[in-house]
Design an enzyme around this catalytic site. Structure first.
Site, PDB file in Angstrom:
ATOM      1  N   CYS A 279     104.628  54.195  38.231  1.00  0.00           N
ATOM      2  CA  CYS A 279     103.976  53.730  39.473  1.00  0.00           C
ATOM      3  C   CYS A 279     102.499  54.107  39.475  1.00  0.00           C
ATOM      4  O   CYS A 279     101.617  53.271  39.418  1.00  0.00           O
ATOM      5  CB  CYS A 279     104.626  54.366  40.699  1.00  0.00           C
ATOM      6  SG  CYS A 279     106.347  54.009  40.873  1.00  0.00           S
TER       7      CYS A 279
HETATM    8  N1  SAJ Z   1     100.898  64.585  39.268  1.00  0.00           N
HETATM    9  C1  SAJ Z   1      99.879  65.500  39.065  1.00  0.00           C
HETATM   10  N2  SAJ Z   1      99.418  66.216  40.123  1.00  0.00           N
HETATM   11  C2  SAJ Z   1      99.927  66.041  41.391  1.00  0.00           C
HETATM   12  C3  SAJ Z   1     100.961  65.093  41.579  1.00  0.00           C
HETATM   13  C4  SAJ Z   1     101.429  64.377  40.506  1.00  0.00           C
HETATM   14  O1  SAJ Z   1      99.401  65.679  37.942  1.00  0.00           O
HETATM   15  O2  SAJ Z   1      99.495  66.733  42.307  1.00  0.00           O
HETATM   16  C5  SAJ Z   1     101.376  63.790  38.133  1.00  0.00           C
HETATM   17  C6  SAJ Z   1     102.846  63.981  37.861  1.00  0.00           C
HETATM   18  O3  SAJ Z   1     103.072  65.062  36.979  1.00  0.00           O
HETATM   19  C7  SAJ Z   1     103.215  62.638  37.223  1.00  0.00           C
HETATM   20  C8  SAJ Z   1     102.280  61.656  37.894  1.00  0.00           C
HETATM   21  O4  SAJ Z   1     101.224  62.417  38.457  1.00  0.00           O
HETATM   22  O5  SAJ Z   1     102.942  62.667  35.833  1.00  0.00           O
HETATM   23  C9  SAJ Z   1     102.958  60.865  39.003  1.00  0.00           C
HETATM   24  O6  SAJ Z   1     103.594  61.798  39.813  1.00  0.00           O
HETATM   25  P1  SAJ Z   1     104.132  61.432  41.320  1.00  0.00           P
HETATM   26  O7  SAJ Z   1     104.465  62.717  41.971  1.00  0.00           O
HETATM   27  O8  SAJ Z   1     103.188  60.553  41.976  1.00  0.00           O
HETATM   28  O9  SAJ Z   1     105.529  60.735  41.015  1.00  0.00           O
HETATM   29  P2  SAJ Z   1     105.921  59.230  40.838  1.00  0.00           P
HETATM   30  O10 SAJ Z   1     105.171  58.543  39.767  1.00  0.00           O
HETATM   31  O11 SAJ Z   1     107.402  59.259  40.735  1.00  0.00           O
HETATM   32  O12 SAJ Z   1     105.459  58.585  42.206  1.00  0.00           O
HETATM   33  C10 SAJ Z   1     106.423  58.203  43.124  1.00  0.00           C
HETATM   34  C11 SAJ Z   1     105.719  57.213  44.006  1.00  0.00           C
HETATM   35  N3  SAJ Z   1     106.701  56.548  44.793  1.00  0.00           N
HETATM   36  C12 SAJ Z   1     106.608  55.204  44.926  1.00  0.00           C
HETATM   37  O13 SAJ Z   1     105.745  54.526  44.403  1.00  0.00           O
HETATM   38  C13 SAJ Z   1     107.650  54.563  45.761  1.00  0.00           C
HETATM   39  C14 SAJ Z   1     104.714  57.905  44.900  1.00  0.00           C
HETATM   40  O14 SAJ Z   1     104.235  57.002  45.900  1.00  0.00           O
HETATM   41  C15 SAJ Z   1     105.324  59.091  45.589  1.00  0.00           C
HETATM   42  O15 SAJ Z   1     104.338  59.727  46.402  1.00  0.00           O
HETATM   43  C16 SAJ Z   1     105.808  60.056  44.527  1.00  0.00           C
HETATM   44  O16 SAJ Z   1     106.860  59.361  43.813  1.00  0.00           O
HETATM   45  C17 SAJ Z   1     106.369  61.340  45.131  1.00  0.00           C
HETATM   46  O17 SAJ Z   1     105.768  61.796  46.138  1.00  0.00           O
HETATM   47  O18 SAJ Z   1     107.318  61.859  44.565  1.00  0.00           O
END
Ligand code: SAJ
Length: 439
Positions: A279
């Protein structure tokens, strides 16, 4: 003689309200399958359509492949015939509502790959007819529903908002989230016409707790992109802060934790080894691709994309410098990676920065092994690596690198037995040791 528009809408509204509407879900992945379950549990007869025979067969046996859809939820719905799966798109002719939840990946050129949406709409159009509600859920650039989907369905005798209805509703599924799921995540929906929006909102309100109608499909498409671009850019900001703090000898993790004590106007994000998942690294480039056509450069997205893309290289340099301090070259050293999934407690490696880090290390001549309880095997650059027993590898490796901080790792034991640790997730925040190098 054509049925009047008002009557078509009324007939469909009645079917939705008394739950006799036949619901179709195209794309039975982490978005489509939970949605199918929600409507089947609400009492609708649901047909799931997917191009993968194996998935269809598995579902019709009552076996789930989606972590958020347990078998004991799926099986009774299959047995009662409330849910059935098929690869046969001709069922579209028997459906009253059709949700499209197919992948929208990026091509290597960072252009949107619309092939899955186009194929699903072409198949739908073959069996389309009056009285149906179609809702696109796949994340895409603003304008897709209006410019790409609508022309594939509308005909001189079938006008949108009159003989059929078309909406966009962004998927907000967060796999594995224990608190938020398809039923209780607010559902935004926008239609091509007000009548479309009204029917879309009525449809979702039969099965979901909170529906948020908006004025158009473009607004609904843009909502999703704002949500995920917001995350991607803030992760890019905090990664740049990490680069700055590293250069100035400041502990960025302590800075973020202290800033997070501010009770308003701040939201903590954390630096990491890069940006993974299907995403966050992808969705913002759907927006920047579209704005470029409108003559507007999405500079924040491009810059954040660059910074996030640099993090694997920054991590590998940190590993090289840490080994250097121990008078060891990367070449010939054994480097053990802890965690290769793109984020903790999941098994997905799509766009995972761990894959970039491993490749970069191998190209510098290191022998790389990994442990990840969720990921038994990875394929990269034509070869395979298998998850190994962490204990032995941690003790043997010249350097242990925490890339994904799964809770199940024994961090105290690793701190005791590893010779050198590079920690990209602050997993060792409670351990002070000269052998632990932090991002
Ligand atoms: N990450 C960081 N630092 C952060 C947060 C994330 O480096 O502070 C990295 C994670 O390790 C990962 C990537 O970013 O590699 C994405 O992480 P994510 O927490 O955004 O997880 P996703 O990709 O599963 O995002 C989903 C998204 N959900 C949808 O699109 C419906 C996002 O909108 C959500 O906010 C997120 O899940 C969530 O909060 O878990």
């Amino acid at each position: 003689m054509q049925t009047s528009a008002a009557t078509v809408a009324e007939i469909l509204a009645e079917k939705i309200t008394n739950r006799t509407a036949r619901v179709g879900i195209i794309g039975l992945g982490y978005v489509g399958l939970p949605l199918a379950m929600a409507f089947a549990k609400a009492g609708f007869s649901v047909i799931g359509i997917d191009v993968q025979e194996s998935k269809v067969a598995q579902l019709n046996r009552g076996e789930s492949y989606i972590q958020d859809v347990p078998g004991d939820i799926l099986r009774p719905l299959v047995e009662s015939k409330k849910f059935q799966a098929t690869t046969d798109f001709s069922v579209v002719g028997t459906l009253d509502t059709i949700n499209i939840a197919v992948p929208t990946p990026l091509r290597k050129t960072k252009d949107p790959d619309m092939s899955f949406i186009v194929s699903a709409c072409q198949e739908t159009a073959k069996h389309f007819g009056p009285g149906k509600l179609v809702i696109l859920e796949s994340t895409t650039y603003p304008g897709t529903t209006d410019e790409l989907v609508l022309p594939m369905l509308e005909t001189p005798r079938m006008k949108v908002g009159e003989q059929f209805f078309l909406c966009f509703s962004p998927e907000r599924v967060d796999p594995g989230n224990p608190n938020f799921n398809t039923l209780n995540i607010p559902k935004v929906v926008g239609g091509i016409t007000p009548a479309c929006t009204k029917l879309g909102a009525l449809f979702y309100s039969q099965a979901l707790e909170n529906v948020v109608p908006v004025s158009s499909t473009s607004v609904a498409e843009m909502v999703k992109l704002l949500e995920n671009t917001f995350r991607m850019i803030n992760i890019g900001l905090v990664n740049e802060m990490a680069l700055m703090c590293d250069r100035m000898g400041i502990n960025v993790w302590e800075v973020i934790d202290a800033a997070a004590t501010k009770p308003f106007g701040f939201m903590p994000f954390y630096p990491g080894p890069g940006l993974g998942g299907h995403c966050i690294p992808i969705d913002p480039f759907y927006l920047s691709w579209k704005t470029k056509q409108a003559g507007i450069e999405a500079r924040f997205i491009e810059l954040a994309g660059y910074i996030n893309g640099q993090m694997p290289h920054f991590v590998v340099d940190k590993i090289q410098n840490a080994l250097n301090e121990h008078r060891k070259p990367v070449k010939g050293s054994h480097i053990h990676i802890l965690g290769v999934a793109y984020k903790r407690e999941i098994d997905d490696v799509r766009e995972s920065p761990a894959l970039d880090i491993i490749l970069l290390l191998e190209r510098r001549g290191a022998r790389v092994t990994y442990s990840d309880p969720y990921v038994p095997k990875i394929r990269l650059d034509g070869h395979e690596l298998f998850s190994e027993d962490g204990g032995a590898m941690v003790a043997e490796a010249d350097c242990v690198v925490v890339v994904t901080d799964h809770a199940s790792f024994d961090y105290a034991g690793i701190a005791a037995s590893a010779k050198l640790i590079v920690d990209t997730r602050n997993a060792f925040k409670n351990h002070a040791s000269a052998k632990i190098v932090r991002l």
